[in-house]
Design a protein around this motif. Structure first.
Motif, short mmCIF file in Angstrom:
data_model
loop_
_atom_site.label_atom_id
_atom_site.label_comp_id
_atom_site.label_asym_id
_atom_site.label_seq_id
_atom_site.Cartn_x
_atom_site.Cartn_y
_atom_site.Cartn_z
N ALA A 1 6.95 3.40 -5.67
CA ALA A 1 5.59 2.84 -5.64
C ALA A 1 4.53 3.93 -5.62
CB ALA A 1 5.43 1.93 -4.42
N MET A 2 4.81 5.04 -4.94
CA MET A 2 3.86 6.15 -4.90
C MET A 2 3.70 6.76 -6.30
SD MET A 2 3.97 9.68 -2.72
CE MET A 2 5.33 10.30 -3.69
N ARG A 3 4.79 6.87 -7.03
CA ARG A 3 4.71 7.44 -8.37
C ARG A 3 3.91 6.55 -9.30
NH1 ARG A 3 7.64 7.39 -13.40
NH2 ARG A 3 7.44 9.41 -14.40
N GLU A 4 4.06 5.23 -9.14
CA GLU A 4 3.34 4.28 -10.00
C GLU A 4 1.92 4.00 -9.50
OE1 GLU A 4 5.83 0.87 -10.20
OE2 GLU A 4 7.37 1.91 -11.36
N LYS A 5 1.54 4.72 -8.44
CA LYS A 5 0.21 4.57 -7.83
C LYS A 5 -0.07 3.11 -7.45
CE LYS A 5 -1.77 8.57 -10.13
NZ LYS A 5 -0.54 9.11 -10.59
N GLY A 6 0.92 2.49 -6.86
CA GLY A 6 0.79 1.10 -6.47
C GLY A 6 1.07 0.92 -4.99
N HIS A 7 0.41 -0.02 -4.40
CA HIS A 7 0.63 -0.39 -3.02
C HIS A 7 0.44 -1.90 -2.95
CE1 HIS A 7 -0.20 -0.90 1.28
NE2 HIS A 7 0.54 0.17 1.43
#
Length: 79
Positions: free
Chosen positions: A63-69
């Motif tokens: 999720a951090m790599r895809e810039k998602g939360h």
């Protein structure tokens, strides 16, 4: 370098899927054994818990790599 990073994160996504499948199989199998045959596999509780912990850690990296939360992403989509 970019291609190897992409391959690494695809491998992590595969590991997430494997952890989820292992959790489902272990928990479902243990429920069937306990209610159907009045026995169970003691180690399946601990192994499914470990799979869940690793699934959480690896999922946070992806999720951090895809810039998602989850919380921020749903708020942005609603706005």
């Amino acid at each position: 370098m970019q291609k190897s990073t992409h391959f690494f994160f695809k491998l992590l996504e595969l590991l997430i899927v494997l952890c989820m499948v292992a959790m489902v199989i272990m928990v479902f199998g243990n429920v069937v054994l306990r209610y159907g045959f009045n026995s169970g596999i003691d180690v399946s509780d601990e192994m499914s818990r470990y799979c869940f912990v690793w699934l959480t850690y690896i999922g946070a990296m992806v999720a951090m790599r895809e810039k998602g939360h989850l919380g921020v992403d749903t708020l942005v989509k609603h706005l």
